[in-house]
Design a protein around this motif. Structure first.
Motif, PDB file in Angstrom:
ATOM      1  N   SER A 118       0.828  -1.203   0.000  1.00  0.00           N
ATOM      2  CA  SER A 118       0.000   0.000   0.000  1.00  0.00           C
ATOM      3  C   SER A 118       0.865   1.257   0.000  1.00  0.00           C
ATOM      4  CB  SER A 118      -0.932   0.014   1.212  1.00  0.00           C
ATOM      5  OG  SER A 118      -1.854  -1.047   1.149  1.00  0.00           O
ATOM      6  N   GLY A 133      -8.761   3.417  -5.968  1.00  0.00           N
ATOM      7  CA  GLY A 133      -9.598   2.411  -5.330  1.00  0.00           C
ATOM      8  C   GLY A 133      -9.300   1.015  -5.852  1.00  0.00           C
ATOM      9  N   THR A 136      -5.897  -0.158  -4.553  1.00  0.00           N
ATOM     10  CA  THR A 136      -5.972  -0.552  -3.146  1.00  0.00           C
ATOM     11  C   THR A 136      -6.687  -1.892  -2.990  1.00  0.00           C
ATOM     12  OG1 THR A 136      -6.045   1.792  -2.527  1.00  0.00           O
ATOM     13  CG2 THR A 136      -6.680   0.195  -0.847  1.00  0.00           C
ATOM     14  N   ALA A 137      -7.772  -2.081  -3.736  1.00  0.00           N
ATOM     15  CA  ALA A 137      -8.513  -3.342  -3.683  1.00  0.00           C
ATOM     16  C   ALA A 137      -7.646  -4.504  -4.157  1.00  0.00           C
ATOM     17  CB  ALA A 137      -9.782  -3.251  -4.526  1.00  0.00           C
ATOM     18  N   THR A 383      -5.337  -1.177   4.542  1.00  0.00           N
ATOM     19  CA  THR A 383      -5.042  -0.602   3.218  1.00  0.00           C
ATOM     20  C   THR A 383      -5.779   0.723   3.015  1.00  0.00           C
ATOM     21  OG1 THR A 383      -6.800  -2.008   2.293  1.00  0.00           O
ATOM     22  CG2 THR A 383      -4.548  -2.820   2.136  1.00  0.00           C
ATOM     23  N   SER A 384      -7.013   0.795   3.502  1.00  0.00           N
ATOM     24  CA  SER A 384      -7.783   2.027   3.354  1.00  0.00           C
ATOM     25  C   SER A 384      -7.117   3.187   4.094  1.00  0.00           C
ATOM     26  CB  SER A 384      -9.207   1.825   3.887  1.00  0.00           C
ATOM     27  OG  SER A 384      -9.924   3.033   3.907  1.00  0.00           O
ATOM     28  N   THR A 387      -3.694   4.210   2.163  1.00  0.00           N
ATOM     29  CA  THR A 387      -3.832   4.841   0.835  1.00  0.00           C
ATOM     30  C   THR A 387      -4.788   6.030   0.835  1.00  0.00           C
ATOM     31  OG1 THR A 387      -5.622   3.354   0.156  1.00  0.00           O
ATOM     32  CG2 THR A 387      -3.357   2.637  -0.276  1.00  0.00           C
ATOM     33  N   VAL A 389      -8.110   5.835   0.682  1.00  0.00           N
ATOM     34  CA  VAL A 389      -9.335   5.544  -0.069  1.00  0.00           C
ATOM     35  C   VAL A 389     -10.483   5.354   0.920  1.00  0.00           C
ATOM     36  CG1 VAL A 389     -10.478   3.898  -1.617  1.00  0.00           C
ATOM     37  CG2 VAL A 389      -8.077   4.479  -1.965  1.00  0.00           C
ATOM     38  N   LYS A 393     -15.797   3.207  -1.078  1.00  0.00           N
ATOM     39  CA  LYS A 393     -15.265   3.031  -2.430  1.00  0.00           C
ATOM     40  C   LYS A 393     -14.427   1.757  -2.517  1.00  0.00           C
ATOM     41  CE  LYS A 393     -12.257   5.198  -5.914  1.00  0.00           C
ATOM     42  NZ  LYS A 393     -13.129   4.843  -7.029  1.00  0.00           N
ATOM     43  N   LEU A 394     -13.657   1.494  -1.478  1.00  0.00           N
ATOM     44  CA  LEU A 394     -12.816   0.307  -1.481  1.00  0.00           C
ATOM     45  C   LEU A 394     -13.661  -0.964  -1.512  1.00  0.00           C
ATOM     46  CD1 LEU A 394     -10.101  -1.079  -1.334  1.00  0.00           C
ATOM     47  CD2 LEU A 394     -10.072  -0.708   1.139  1.00  0.00           C
ATOM     48  N   GLU A 397     -14.939  -1.522  -4.985  1.00  0.00           N
ATOM     49  CA  GLU A 397     -13.893  -2.008  -5.889  1.00  0.00           C
ATOM     50  C   GLU A 397     -13.501  -3.454  -5.601  1.00  0.00           C
ATOM     51  OE1 GLU A 397     -12.530  -0.844  -8.498  1.00  0.00           O
ATOM     52  OE2 GLU A 397     -12.982   1.298  -8.531  1.00  0.00           O
TER      53      GLU A 397
END
Length: 428
Positions: A118, A133, A136-137, A383-384, A387, A389, A393-394, A397
């Protein structure tokens, strides 16, 4: 009644976002203090759960993963993966998958893998035109390759608690891990093509001379998992000794070969390892005491009788277990579930003639899917937060990745040869 209140305390503590280790310890402490069981057993079980030679493997492999970021191993693996994919559609997306696969067998931790990528890959992918997004996903999904590749921490925990050969689990995870990597690679390719990620201005394919040169720089790093698996296979050392060798090997690369490790970095890597290990040991201590409570209340025996009475086929057992583990993984962190649920499942396996190594890979991977699933989703939120995001949204995705992950769960569950072929081949 005491067991019910113990479970209630643990669940309420988790909902209130109290650390998992403290939640387990609080719940078990209530049971011992308000039941007829002597209080001293609580301390005995917590100490016995933590003081175990096989658990040293966790400390060593966590340390190895931290040292990799300061020894040049990570950067070299990243450069080699970029070299191999620079001419492809969605090249960086494929680098993401390849790096997780290469790092998975070294870092041993999906959270560490997700956090590292990340920080390093997602900003680079965004500069190349990828949607943040999606990047990150993809990073969150590829981190699920790590738990089932050797030397995953989850494999060590399952082997220790379930009394299953850790070496056999290490070998059994290789084919499923590579299969999952292939599935995600295919998805990353077509997603990049459909969304026009790196579809133009691609660089020429690397020439054999360039590949040979790049391989020369990473061959020493790639030898590490080979040394670990080879040593375990021929019986030169066990998992704990393998972890110690991995640490020494990483130090050898960083201090003598690559010469990129400085004293402050070494100290920081060791401090990070100590902190992470301390948290895991506290969780193991609490889970050990909680497992004793379950056994004392004869929960495994009652669960075995219940399951055998209502589930009369291996097919249905895996289906019910998969749904249960997926739901549980949405609420409780994966390694905690391994420590709590393994003693419950192990007595059931002989009834359905299920190999414990096969079940271990299925169990670990299914639970790990919960790490990218709300509401707890440790990988999802890790991760969210790194990054930036938004979680909504994550989640949007990451939805397509669930189809790949569920397909992998089905294949691992119902085709035991995926997990058992390589261990059986190497054992003759």
């Amino acid at each position: 009644m005491e067991l019910f209140i113990t479970l209630l305390i643990i669940l309420v503590s988790l909902v209130l976002n109290i650390p998992i280790a403290l939640s387990l310890i609080a719940g078990t402490a209530y049971y011992f203090f308000f039941s007829t069981v002597p209080n001293t057993i609580l301390v005995q079980r917590m100490v016995e759960g933590a003081v175990s030679f096989p658990l040293l493997a966790i400390l060593f492999f966590i340390t190895t993963g931290n040292l990799m970021n300061y020894t040049g191993i990570t950067s070299r693996l990243l450069e080699f993966a970029q070299l191999l994919t620079r001419h492809m559609t969605g090249g960086l997306a494929k680098v993401n998958v390849l790096l997780s696969t290469l790092m998975g067998g070294l870092s041993g931790s999906n959270i560490a893998d997700a956090a590292m990528q990340s920080k390093i890959l997602v900003p680079t992918m965004e500069r190349k035109g990828y949607d943040k997004g999606f990047a990150t996903a993809l990073t969150a999904a590829t981190s699920l390759i790590t738990p089932i590749l050797p030397p995953g921490i989850a494999l060590i925990l399952f082997g220790f608690i379930g009394n299953v050969s850790v070496g056999a689990l290490f070998i059994a995870g290789i084919v499923p891990g590579l299969m999952l990597a292939l599935f995600i690679l295919i998805f990353a390719h077509y997603s990049s093509k459909y969304r026009n990620f790196e579809t133009s201005n691609k660089q020429p394919a690397a020439r054999p001379k360039e590949i040979a040169s790049g391989f020369k720089h990473v061959i020493l790093a790639l030898l590490l998992p080979i040394i670990i698996i080879g040593g375990l296979r021929i019986g030169v050392f066990g998992p704990s000794e393998a972890g110690a060798i991995a640490v020494l090997y990483a130090l050898f690369l960083g201090l003598i070969i690559y010469r990129e490790t400085k004293l402050p970095q070494l100290v920081q890597a060791l401090l990070d390892s100590a902190q992470t290990t301390a948290v895991i040991v506290l969780i193991i201590s609490g889970a050990s005491a909680f497992s004793w409570i379950l056994i004392n209340e004869q929960v495994p025996q009652q669960l075995t009788e219940f399951v055998v009475h209502y589930i009369n086929s291996t097919f249905m057992f895996f289906a019910v277990a998969a749904v249960f583990l997926l739901i549980a993984g949405m609420i409780v962190e994966g390694n905690v579930l391994i420590m709590i649920l393994t003693p419950l499942f192990m007595p059931i396996l002989p009834t359905y003639d299920i190999d414990p190594v096969h079940f271990g890979i299925f169990f670990i991977f299914t639970v790990s899917v919960g790490t990218i699933t709300p509401p707890i989703g440790t990988i999802l939120f890790t991760t969210s937060s790194i990054t930036g995001v938004h979680i909504e949204k994550l989640i949007k995705e990451i939805l397509p990745f669930y189809f790949i992950l569920f397909l992998a769960i089905i294949i691992i569950a119902y085709i035991p040869e995926i997990s058992l072929w390589l261990p059986n081949l190497l054992s003759g």
